[in-house]
Design a protein around this motif. Structure first.
Motif, short mmCIF file in Angstrom:
data_model
loop_
_atom_site.label_atom_id
_atom_site.label_comp_id
_atom_site.label_asym_id
_atom_site.label_seq_id
_atom_site.Cartn_x
_atom_site.Cartn_y
_atom_site.Cartn_z
N LEU A 197 6.98 55.97 -6.89
CA LEU A 197 6.26 55.92 -8.16
C LEU A 197 4.89 55.29 -7.94
N PRO A 198 3.81 55.97 -8.28
CA PRO A 198 2.48 55.39 -8.10
C PRO A 198 2.31 54.05 -8.82
N SER A 199 2.96 53.89 -9.95
CA SER A 199 2.80 52.66 -10.73
C SER A 199 3.40 51.45 -10.04
N ALA A 200 4.32 51.66 -9.10
CA ALA A 200 4.98 50.54 -8.42
C ALA A 200 4.24 50.13 -7.15
N ARG A 201 3.36 50.98 -6.64
CA ARG A 201 2.78 50.76 -5.32
C ARG A 201 1.89 49.53 -5.24
N LYS A 202 1.26 49.15 -6.34
CA LYS A 202 0.35 48.00 -6.29
C LYS A 202 1.10 46.69 -6.09
N TYR A 203 2.42 46.73 -6.17
CA TYR A 203 3.23 45.54 -5.94
C TYR A 203 3.87 45.54 -4.56
N VAL A 204 3.36 46.40 -3.69
CA VAL A 204 3.88 46.55 -2.33
C VAL A 204 2.79 46.19 -1.33
N THR A 205 3.17 45.45 -0.30
CA THR A 205 2.24 45.12 0.79
C THR A 205 2.86 45.55 2.11
N VAL A 206 2.09 46.26 2.93
CA VAL A 206 2.52 46.66 4.27
C VAL A 206 1.81 45.77 5.28
N TYR A 207 2.60 45.18 6.18
CA TYR A 207 2.07 44.29 7.21
C TYR A 207 2.15 44.96 8.57
N SER A 208 1.11 44.79 9.37
CA SER A 208 1.10 45.35 10.72
C SER A 208 0.47 44.36 11.69
N GLN A 209 0.84 44.52 12.97
CA GLN A 209 0.21 43.73 14.02
C GLN A 209 -0.17 44.62 15.22
N SER A 210 0.04 45.93 15.07
CA SER A 210 -0.09 46.83 16.22
C SER A 210 -0.92 48.06 15.90
N ALA A 211 -2.03 48.21 16.58
CA ALA A 211 -2.85 49.41 16.42
C ALA A 211 -2.09 50.65 16.88
N TRP A 212 -1.22 50.48 17.86
CA TRP A 212 -0.40 51.60 18.34
C TRP A 212 0.50 52.11 17.21
N ASN A 213 1.20 51.20 16.55
CA ASN A 213 2.04 51.61 15.42
C ASN A 213 1.21 52.24 14.31
N ASP A 214 0.02 51.68 14.08
CA ASP A 214 -0.83 52.15 12.99
C ASP A 214 -1.16 53.63 13.09
N PHE A 219 9.56 39.27 29.28
CA PHE A 219 10.22 39.00 28.01
C PHE A 219 9.23 39.40 26.92
N ASP A 220 9.63 40.36 26.09
CA ASP A 220 8.73 40.88 25.06
C ASP A 220 9.47 40.94 23.73
N CYS A 221 9.07 40.08 22.82
CA CYS A 221 9.64 40.10 21.46
C CYS A 221 8.51 40.14 20.45
N SER A 222 7.49 40.93 20.74
CA SER A 222 6.26 40.92 19.95
C SER A 222 6.51 41.26 18.48
N GLY A 223 7.42 42.19 18.20
CA GLY A 223 7.67 42.55 16.82
C GLY A 223 8.20 41.40 15.99
N ALA A 224 8.94 40.50 16.62
CA ALA A 224 9.46 39.33 15.90
C ALA A 224 8.33 38.43 15.41
N GLY A 225 7.17 38.51 16.06
CA GLY A 225 6.03 37.71 15.63
C GLY A 225 5.56 38.07 14.24
N LEU A 226 5.69 39.35 13.87
CA LEU A 226 5.28 39.77 12.53
C LEU A 226 6.27 39.27 11.48
N VAL A 227 7.54 39.28 11.82
CA VAL A 227 8.54 38.71 10.91
C VAL A 227 8.33 37.21 10.76
#
Length: 264
Positions: free
Chosen positions: A142-159, A234-242
């Motif tokens: 629903l477009p009306s709900a989207r303004k209450y959503v935030t997407v977080y990223s730390q990776s240009a690769w994922n982007d 040892f790579d747990c980079s994704g946990a850094g965003l959490v």
């Protein structure tokens, strides 16, 4: 699908981002390309549990590189997901999906979580895999709900992966990338690449290996599956965003994780 939402008291978290009742959705891969998610998904479960936020998770989609997979890697990832959820849960409101195996249901579940968003019930989406599934869910929401959503990223690769590599890997259009999300009406927040501090060597996590807690030792073992000896990685980079959405600290380190996870 009805999502049950619980409001809980945050005891150990110090985040300025998360308020009572705030919901969390996580989308990550782990089934193709880099194997770090096999290591970090369990740590993400541990972080959320320690913060008292397990009940805030409403969606967790893994193996979201659905258009191309490595069967053995996908199996390792799903073992990590199940183990993390069982050891550090329960996650009573989370809908868990192997996205590669059940993409339509996963996209719909994330869409429903977006549709339920409001000023008093916002949604934080963690982009720990390609942006494709998140984009599909936003587009269907629903477009009306989207303004209450935030997407977080730390990776240009994922982007950008869905657009830059997806066509060559068999992904069909439309292709979704992180930079599209504002034009679709959602908020975005990008922090520094967590590989800078959390893609390191196993000796930095000896505190997991040598812990008296079997669950922490299990976390170390999942990295051994992701990067078997003689690899020293040892790579747990994704946990850094959490860790960031829980604490507001964008510079997670092995030492900070140790302090956070072992505090009484």
């Amino acid at each position: 699908m009805k999502l049950c939402l619980f409001i809980i008291n945050i005891v150990t978290a110090t985040s300025t981002l998360l308020a009572q009742g705030t919901r969390i959705a996580i989308s990550q891969d782990g089934n193709y390309h880099d194997r770090d998610d096999i290591s970090d998904v369990g740590l993400s479960c541990a972080i959320l549990s320690k913060a008292g936020l397990a009940a805030n998770v409403v969606y967790w989609g893994t193996s979201d590189h659905y258009w191309l997979t490595n069967a053995s890697q996908e199996a390792d990832m799903q073992t990590s997901v199940a183990g993390g959820a069982n050891r550090f849960g329960p996650f009573p409101n989370a809908q868990f999906y192997n996205v590669r195996a059940n993409r339509a249901a996963a996209v719909n579940s994330l869409r429903y979580a977006i549709d339920a968003s409001s000023e008093t019930n916002p949604l934080h989406i963690v982009e720990n895999g390609p942006a494709q599934v998140i984009g599909q869910a936003i587009q269907a929401s629903l477009p009306s709900a989207r303004k209450y959503v935030t997407v977080y990223s730390q990776s240009a690769w994922n982007d950008t992966h869905a657009r830059t590599a997806g066509p060559g890997e068999g992904l069909k259009a439309p292709y979704y990338v992180y930079n599209q999300f504002p034009s679709l009406g959602v908020n975005v927040q990008h922090i520094q690449d967590q590989n800078l501090l959390l893609s390191t060597t196993k000796d930095k996590f000896s505190w997991l290996k040598n812990s008296s807690d079997p669950d922490l030792r299990w976390l170390y073992g999942r990295n051994e599956v992701a990067f078997p000896p003689p690899s020293a990685k040892f790579d747990c980079s994704g946990a850094g965003l959490v860790y960031y959405i829980v604490t507001g600290d964008s510079k997670c380190t092995p030492a900070k994780l140790r302090s956070f996870l072992t505090q009484q």
